[in-house]
Design an enzyme around this catalytic site. Sequence first.
Site, PDB file in Angstrom:
ATOM      1  N   SER A  10       0.508  -1.797   0.061  1.00 62.36           N
ATOM      2  CA  SER A  10      -0.019   0.153   0.058  1.00 62.36           C
ATOM      3  C   SER A  10       1.103   1.653   0.106  1.00 62.36           C
ATOM      4  O   SER A  10       0.697   2.264  -0.667  1.00 62.36           O
ATOM      5  CB  SER A  10      -0.711  -0.098   1.021  1.00 62.36           C
ATOM      6  OG  SER A  10      -0.293   0.056   2.629  1.00 62.36           O
ATOM      7  N   ASN A  11       2.255   1.373   0.752  1.00 66.28           N
ATOM      8  CA  ASN A  11       2.851   2.480   1.071  1.00 66.28           C
ATOM      9  C   ASN A  11       3.681   2.197  -1.040  1.00 66.28           C
ATOM     10  O   ASN A  11       3.465   3.474  -1.342  1.00 66.28           O
ATOM     11  CB  ASN A  11       4.341   2.237   1.751  1.00 66.28           C
ATOM     12  CG  ASN A  11       3.389   2.804   3.110  1.00 66.28           C
ATOM     13  OD1 ASN A  11       3.430   3.725   3.476  1.00 66.28           O
ATOM     14  ND2 ASN A  11       3.436   1.610   3.695  1.00 66.28           N
ATOM     15  N   ASN A  99      13.850   4.056   4.989  1.00 64.42           N
ATOM     16  CA  ASN A  99      12.899   2.995   5.396  1.00 64.42           C
ATOM     17  C   ASN A  99      11.904   3.724   6.242  1.00 64.42           C
ATOM     18  O   ASN A  99      12.230   5.226   6.193  1.00 64.42           O
ATOM     19  CB  ASN A  99      13.863   2.004   6.469  1.00 64.42           C
ATOM     20  CG  ASN A  99      12.970   0.723   6.565  1.00 64.42           C
ATOM     21  OD1 ASN A  99      12.034   0.133   5.720  1.00 64.42           O
ATOM     22  ND2 ASN A  99      12.727   0.264   7.528  1.00 64.42           N
ATOM     23  N   HIS A 101       9.122   2.792   9.518  1.00 59.79           N
ATOM     24  CA  HIS A 101       9.162   1.412  10.315  1.00 59.79           C
ATOM     25  C   HIS A 101       8.011   2.786  11.102  1.00 59.79           C
ATOM     26  O   HIS A 101       7.309   3.139  11.128  1.00 59.79           O
ATOM     27  CB  HIS A 101       9.940   1.785  11.259  1.00 59.79           C
ATOM     28  CG  HIS A 101       9.927   0.334  12.598  1.00 59.79           C
ATOM     29  ND1 HIS A 101      10.006  -0.712  12.052  1.00 59.79           N
ATOM     30  CD2 HIS A 101       9.844   0.382  14.032  1.00 59.79           C
ATOM     31  CE1 HIS A 101      10.468  -1.719  13.203  1.00 59.79           C
ATOM     32  NE2 HIS A 101       9.741  -0.463  14.111  1.00 59.79           N
TER      33      HIS A 101
HETATM   34  C1  GAR Z   1       4.137  -0.712   6.910  1.00 62.18           C
HETATM   35  O1  GAR Z   1       3.758  -0.341   7.541  1.00 62.18           O
HETATM   36  C2  GAR Z   1       5.527  -0.598   7.133  1.00 62.18           C
HETATM   37  O2  GAR Z   1       6.072   0.100   7.979  1.00 62.18           O
HETATM   38  C3  GAR Z   1       6.111  -1.608   7.548  1.00 62.18           C
HETATM   39  O3  GAR Z   1       5.690  -3.298   6.642  1.00 62.18           O
HETATM   40  C4  GAR Z   1       3.858  -2.337   6.130  1.00 62.18           C
HETATM   41  C5  GAR Z   1       3.885  -2.447   4.627  1.00 62.18           C
HETATM   42  O4  GAR Z   1       2.499  -2.128   4.555  1.00 62.18           O
HETATM   43  N1  GAR Z   1       7.571  -2.254   7.841  1.00 62.18           N
HETATM   44  C6  GAR Z   1       8.099  -2.666   8.276  1.00 62.18           C
HETATM   45  O5  GAR Z   1       7.946  -3.216   9.366  1.00 62.18           O
HETATM   46  C7  GAR Z   1       9.398  -2.703   8.764  1.00 62.18           C
HETATM   47  N2  GAR Z   1      10.666  -3.341   9.740  1.00 62.18           N
HETATM   48  P1  GAR Z   1       2.693  -2.185   2.977  1.00 62.18           P
HETATM   49  O6  GAR Z   1       3.125  -3.353   2.311  1.00 62.18           O
HETATM   50  O7  GAR Z   1       1.226  -1.617   2.858  1.00 62.18           O
HETATM   51  O8  GAR Z   1       3.107  -0.886   2.398  1.00 62.18           O
END
Ligand code: GAR
Length: 190
Positions: A10-11, A99, A101
Amino acid sequence: MAILASGSGSNAANFMAYYRDHPCISVSLVVSNNASAYVLERAREAGIPTAVLPGPMWEDSRAVLSLFDRHRVTAIVLAGYMRLLPPYFIRKYPNRIFNIHPALLPDFGGKGMYGMHVHRAVINAGVTRSGITIHLVNERYDEGPILFQATLEVQPEDTPETLATKVQKLEHKHYPKTVENHLLKNHTPV
Ligand code: GAR
């Protein structure tokens, strides 16, 4: 920039939309370690080239770097990317790997702390604040300089799932903009 993601993305989708019509920054490649990650589907829909690089392929530094060079990549955005990057790759993009978090580092970071594991740990710890941390990735991984944090209050009725939804809203609001500010401030023509 290239986006590296392992899951739903989603990001990543939010970045593709944010930079679609940007005058000087574009998403030129989406890479996943996982061939069935939904992020690859999202990239194809957006017409952005994709590549799958499972763990062992990262050992071939020449092949990896030439892939990123072919797509004229000068910055890397990690968006839910669940693998460590090799040192040669981190050295290639100094201060240009970002990155996000889903908590307030340095708390709730480190090995095994990703995605829902983080939100469960936050709820179990009973803290009243959580949020997001956007930071640069250096060779000491989770310790790279913090560029931006945003906080939210954890409500007594929050579950890991409701917290994840609220945190993700903050991520979408701030991640592309924070990266843009950093890149425009530290621009070196290529
Ligand atoms: C996000 O919430 C990001 O902050 C996290 O994975 C998710 C991915 O969501 N990252 C971590 O935990 C890194 N340590 P997405 O696939 O919907 O973007």
